[in-house]
Each structure stands twice: as C-alpha cells, then as structure tokens.
Scaffold this motif. Structure first.
Motif, PDB file in Angstrom:
ATOM      1  N   ARG A  67       0.788  -1.285  -0.069  1.00 55.59           N
ATOM      2  CA  ARG A  67       0.039  -0.043   0.003  1.00 55.59           C
ATOM      3  C   ARG A  67       0.966   1.328   0.002  1.00 55.59           C
ATOM      4  NH1 ARG A  67      -4.701  -0.500   4.400  1.00 55.59           N
ATOM      5  NH2 ARG A  67      -3.445   1.136   5.013  1.00 55.59           N
ATOM      6  N   VAL A  94      -5.349  -4.821  -2.517  1.00 56.69           N
ATOM      7  CA  VAL A  94      -6.802  -4.001  -2.279  1.00 56.69           C
ATOM      8  C   VAL A  94      -6.720  -3.765  -0.772  1.00 56.69           C
ATOM      9  CG1 VAL A  94      -9.128  -3.729  -2.403  1.00 56.69           C
ATOM     10  CG2 VAL A  94      -8.075  -4.900  -4.212  1.00 56.69           C
ATOM     11  N   ASP A 150      -8.909  -4.198   1.729  1.00 60.64           N
ATOM     12  CA  ASP A 150     -10.093  -3.498   2.222  1.00 60.64           C
ATOM     13  C   ASP A 150     -10.501  -3.313   3.520  1.00 60.64           C
ATOM     14  OD1 ASP A 150     -11.457  -2.957  -0.391  1.00 60.64           O
ATOM     15  OD2 ASP A 150     -12.490  -4.902  -0.423  1.00 60.64           O
ATOM     16  N   CYS A 151      -9.872  -4.573   4.392  1.00 61.01           N
ATOM     17  CA  CYS A 151     -10.082  -4.384   5.859  1.00 61.01           C
ATOM     18  C   CYS A 151      -9.107  -3.526   6.362  1.00 61.01           C
ATOM     19  CB  CYS A 151     -10.225  -5.946   6.298  1.00 61.01           C
ATOM     20  SG  CYS A 151      -8.756  -6.719   6.574  1.00 61.01           S
ATOM     21  N   GLY A 152      -8.167  -2.980   5.678  1.00 63.34           N
ATOM     22  CA  GLY A 152      -6.953  -2.672   6.492  1.00 63.34           C
ATOM     23  C   GLY A 152      -5.889  -3.364   7.281  1.00 63.34           C
ATOM     24  N   CYS A 191     -10.966 -10.010   5.506  1.00 65.79           N
ATOM     25  CA  CYS A 191     -11.339 -10.260   4.021  1.00 65.79           C
ATOM     26  C   CYS A 191      -9.990 -11.017   3.441  1.00 65.79           C
ATOM     27  CB  CYS A 191     -11.407  -8.774   3.494  1.00 65.79           C
ATOM     28  SG  CYS A 191     -10.005  -7.895   3.009  1.00 65.79           S
ATOM     29  N   THR A 208      -8.654  -9.661   0.328  1.00 64.60           N
ATOM     30  CA  THR A 208      -8.476  -8.674  -0.797  1.00 64.60           C
ATOM     31  C   THR A 208      -6.818  -8.204  -0.742  1.00 64.60           C
ATOM     32  OG1 THR A 208      -9.038  -6.642   0.356  1.00 64.60           O
ATOM     33  CG2 THR A 208     -10.834  -7.902  -0.944  1.00 64.60           C
ATOM     34  N   CYS A 209      -5.980  -9.121   0.278  1.00 63.04           N
ATOM     35  CA  CYS A 209      -4.661  -8.853   0.205  1.00 63.04           C
ATOM     36  C   CYS A 209      -3.669 -10.248  -0.186  1.00 63.04           C
ATOM     37  CB  CYS A 209      -4.085  -8.079   1.392  1.00 63.04           C
ATOM     38  SG  CYS A 209      -4.237  -9.193   2.882  1.00 63.04           S
ATOM     39  N   GLN A 243      -8.772  -9.616  -6.852  1.00 58.58           N
ATOM     40  CA  GLN A 243      -9.144  -9.960  -5.582  1.00 58.58           C
ATOM     41  C   GLN A 243     -10.713 -10.023  -5.477  1.00 58.58           C
ATOM     42  OE1 GLN A 243      -6.576 -10.605  -3.362  1.00 58.58           O
ATOM     43  NE2 GLN A 243      -4.825  -9.295  -4.135  1.00 58.58           N
TER      44      GLN A 243
END
Length: 107
Positions: free
Chosen positions: A29, A37, A39-41, A46, A48-49, A106
């Motif tokens: 990032r 992505v 999304d959940c930080g 999620c 998406t990483c 993702q």
C-alpha cells in the motif's frame, strides 16, 4: 528495511524496501503496488490482500493460523500450499528477497 518483490499479474516485478515489523500488505500500500486492495486494512477480515508466495519461500514463512486459513478460502483461486494474506506476513530481516505473486483479481 527488507527487500520484497511483488510480481504483478502481468509478470511485472516491483522491488520494494519494506520496513521491518510492518506487514507485506503495508509495504504494498505504501508503495502503490496495484492488486493489493486490503479492504479491511489488515484486520484479517477479508481476502483482498491475497498473494501466492513464491515456492522457494513457502517453508521460510510461519504457518498461517486458523483465521487466515478461513479467510484464504474466500480468495480468488486460492492454492492450498502457496496462498497467503499479506496482512498476516510480518516483515523480518530474514525475509530479504521474499517474492510474492499478486493474482489477477481479488475477491
């Protein structure tokens, strides 16, 4: 700093120095690596990483815990032996040269 290589879905390689103690996701990032992505930080809530760890590095990483394994099931085309969530991979000095492959998309 530890050098991490992110291989994009099109085969482009991006070598990035990532701060020890941060996650492989944070390194992506902070360096505008496309395809991560997150999304959940980084809360492991999620997939998406998601990445595929290069085969030479699989045994050098800690085994994913049960929560990460559950989330990987929701990733796009997971591979049992290679799929990991970059939010769960903490950068260490001995990971110098780690290579991760970012999937085409993702979930």
């Amino acid at each position: 700093m530890t050098l991490i290589t992110y291989v994009l879905a099109d085969g482009t390689r991006r070598d990035v120095d990532v701060e020890v103690g941060s996650s492989v996701m944070e390194g992506a990032r902070e360096n505008d690596i496309p395809g991560i992505v997150a999304d959940c930080g980084g809360a492991c809530a999620c997939s998406t990483c998601h990445v595929y760890v290069d085969r030479d590095w699989i045994d050098k990483l800690p085994v994913p815990d049960a929560i990460e394994q559950d989330m990987i099931e929701f990733a796009w085309q997971p591979e049992a032996s290679r799929s990991r969530l970059t939010c769960q991979l903490r950068v260490r000095d001995d990971l110098e040269g780690l290579i991760v492959h970012i999937p085409e998309r993702q979930n």
